[in-house]
Design an enzyme around this catalytic site. Structure first.
Site, PDB file in Angstrom:
ATOM      1  N   ASP A 184       7.277   3.726  10.883  1.00 38.47           N
ATOM      2  CA  ASP A 184       7.530   4.714   9.832  1.00 38.47           C
ATOM      3  C   ASP A 184       8.013   4.028   8.557  1.00 38.47           C
ATOM      4  O   ASP A 184       7.470   4.249   7.479  1.00 38.47           O
ATOM      5  CB  ASP A 184       8.608   5.709  10.282  1.00 38.47           C
ATOM      6  CG  ASP A 184       8.406   6.172  11.705  1.00 38.47           C
ATOM      7  OD1 ASP A 184       7.688   7.154  11.897  1.00 38.47           O
ATOM      8  OD2 ASP A 184       8.966   5.526  12.617  1.00 38.47           O
ATOM      9  N   GLU A 224       0.708   1.076  13.555  1.00 37.40           N
ATOM     10  CA  GLU A 224      -0.103   1.415  12.388  1.00 37.40           C
ATOM     11  C   GLU A 224      -0.062   0.346  11.295  1.00 37.40           C
ATOM     12  O   GLU A 224      -1.104  -0.124  10.842  1.00 37.40           O
ATOM     13  CB  GLU A 224       0.361   2.767  11.817  1.00 37.40           C
ATOM     14  CG  GLU A 224      -0.524   3.259  10.680  1.00 37.40           C
ATOM     15  CD  GLU A 224      -0.293   4.721  10.330  1.00 37.40           C
ATOM     16  OE1 GLU A 224      -0.033   5.527  11.240  1.00 37.40           O
ATOM     17  OE2 GLU A 224      -0.390   5.049   9.125  1.00 37.40           O
TER      18      GLU A 224
END
Lengths: 377, 190
Positions: free
Chosen positions: A17, A273
């Site tokens: 994040d 990611e």
């Protein structure tokens, strides 16, 4: 007057994040001249990515970004012209109320997770009208022009090319990390979640004819590395040799240093990611450890990416790629999968370059966000 | 109050004080165990249509609707006429109003549906959770497979295709779960 952007980030686990939001914030400031406040609820995840950051500071300027600790008790802080709620995080109620009372509406975006699944194109940019009259927009990064694109700083690939062309830069970076690669050894970086398949892969590397040197930044995979090496712990800098494989633990490095590490290596194993995208910009063969989801929902996401990434590969090379990635993520035999993968090494190397070039031809995520805001105005 | 994951065709949301009918709702798992619901909405006052996305946990204002039992009376082109089972009133809907259940609407069906009304106006029809339909075409079963795990395509009377167990034959009746767009449940006891 500069447009103001607020990016909200809750750290759920790991560095994904904050990794994405910090990178986006930096790029928006550096390349698009906007004022960015990055609200982070847990600065402990931020400091390793930004050495020099102050863990205890409620507010600090880092690389042009105003980084703020997002407190449990929200204090009025004004609103921004553009608000990004990263990965479905819930904005403070008081902030939402302040958005309702703005004289000019703000653009409120839900920045979603990266996925290669087809449904993403159909959801990208769609509104989400709220009962209170506000509207958010779902914004999806992705691999096609019908998505928001991938994070990629201007000049990133040129910097990589220059780095690759200068052996002294590579040697210098490795030396700073304490790495002295054996001549002819393949360099492999490993960043992964816990993975019981690691042992099979290491077995294959240790018994291979050609030497390899695995570089492992501190992280969740290290305990499994310890188990395979039969070592109680592995300190940063620790080097162990098994057969033709050398294993070395590295410190956790900043985002820019991690990029350079990827550029130094011949093969990169990445996760989640942010590092997954960076490995694509490194233009080298890679292995993705996808974030595990309930009911194995991540398998569909893995297959969706493989379906687009494999295009252009010969059938045998594509099969080898699929076999390796599935082995790593679906608990299959990594030893055989790795050996099969290496058979197609030259083709997979060339393919990684081509994939990188193809993706780089599309607008990057920060650019599309800025353009989306302009169009929205 | 409804959450995003609870949206389904026939739900009416109040947005900016206007009633919006959910005509279609597609649930998708996004990342890290979160999910979204993509919806197709129709403004019941203006007829305007739009697509939206909601997070699975987003809270939304829904409108309490009147519901009555109704059965399909007849189909004429794109027009579907339903009859109130208590007072025999006839109501007409267009195909697009019942897009989500259309694959399982067919002449002669006996299902008791729920007709959904907003301010006295029929806005959609919902099928029972389980319906039975007759298979009009499917390939012959592979010999010996009775597990129900091997699937094959089958066609219903109205042309709808879905996956059924390999042991299902032509003319057999099957049970279908209508909640997730129509999923084969098993051989019907009908």
């Amino acid at each position: 007057m500069k447009a103001t952007w607020d990016i909200f980030c809750t750290v759920v686990d790991n560095y994904g994040d904050i990794g994405v939001t910090w990178r986006l914030a930096r790029q928006l400031v550096a390349e698009h001249g906007v004022a960015v406040r990055l609200w982070v609820d847990d600065l402990r995840a931020f400091v390793p990515l930004c050495p020099g950051a102050d863990l205890g500071a409620a507010r600090q300027m880092q690389q042009g970004v105003e980084v703020l600790h997002w407190p449990a008790e929200w204090a009025p802080a004004g609103t921004a012209d553009v608000v990004i709620a990263a990965f479905g995080c819930r904005l403070p109620d008081a902030y939402v109320e302040a958005l309702c009372s703005r004289p000019a509406p703000a653009l409120w975006l839900n920045l979603e997770y990266l996925s290669a699944e087809e449904w993403v194109e159909g959801c990208h940019g769609l509104p989400s009208p709220k009962p209170n009259g506000l509207r958010t927009v779902f914004y999806f990064p992705g691999f096609t022009e019908r998505t928001g694109g991938l994070l990629r700083e201007a000049g990133l690939l040129a910097r990589r090319v220059a780095f690759e062309a200068d052996p002294a830069q590579r040697a210098g970076h490795l030396a700073r990390l304490g790495v002295q690669p054996q001549a002819g050894a393949a360099l492999i970086s490993l960043f992964a979640y816990e993975n019981p398949q690691l042992g099979g892969w290491l077995d294959a590397l240790a018994s291979a004819a050609n030497p390899s040197h695995m570089l492992v930044p501190q992280g969740r995979i290290v305990p499994e590395l310890c188990a395979w090496l039969n070592e109680p712990e592995l300190a940063v800098g620790a080097i162990h040799q098994r057969g033709t494989l050398t294993v070395q633990v590295l410190p956790f490095v900043s985002q820019d240093d991690y990029d350079r590490l990827l550029w130094c290596c011949d093969f990169n194993a990445v996760r989640g990611e942010d590092s997954f995208v960076r490995a694509q910009w490194a233009g080298r063969p890679m292995l993705w450890h996808i974030y595990v989801q309930e009911e194995n929902a991540h398998w569909e996401k893995l297959e969706a990416f493989l379906a687009i990434y494999r295009k252009g590969l010969s059938e045998p090379a594509a099969h080898a790629l699929l076999t390796l990635w599935r082995a790593w993520n679906m608990h299959q035999d990594m030893d055989a999968a790795w050996r099969g993968f290496m058979v197609h090494w030259p083709e997979l190397q060339a393919h990684a370059r081509q994939w990188c070039a193809k993706q780089a031809a599309q607008p990057d995520l920060a650019m599309t966000l800025v353009q989306f805001y302009r169009n929205w105005l | 109050m409804k959450t995003g994951k609870e949206l389904k065709p026939g739900t009416v949301l109040r947005i900016d004080n206007d009633p919006w009918l959910v005509q279609k709702a597609e649930f998708t798992k996004s990342g890290r165990n979160s999910a979204i619901m993509k919806t197709k909405l129709k403004n019941l006052l203006t007829g305007y249509k739009t697509e939206t996305v909601y997070g699975a946990d987003d809270k939304l204002d829904d409108v309490i609707l009147d519901r009555k039992e109704a059965t399909l009376s007849f189909i004429s082109g794109d027009s579907y006429t339903f009859m109130d089972t208590t007072d025999y009133t006839m109501y007409e809907l267009n195909a697009e109003d019942i897009e989500a259940v259309l694959p399982f609407i067919e002449e002669g069906m006996e299902d008791v549906c729920e007709a959904v009304f907003f301010e006295g106006r029929l806005v959609s029809v919902e099928l029972p959770t389980t319906i039975s339909r007759q298979v009009v075409y499917t390939e012959n079963a592979a010999r010996g497979d009775t597990s129900g795990k091997v699937m094959k395509p089958a066609k219903l009377k109205n042309g709808t295709e879905l996956q059924v167990a390999d042991f299902i034959n032509i003319d057999e009746w099957i049970d279908i779960d209508t909640r997730e767009g129509g999923v084969y449940k098993g051989r019907s006891k009908k």
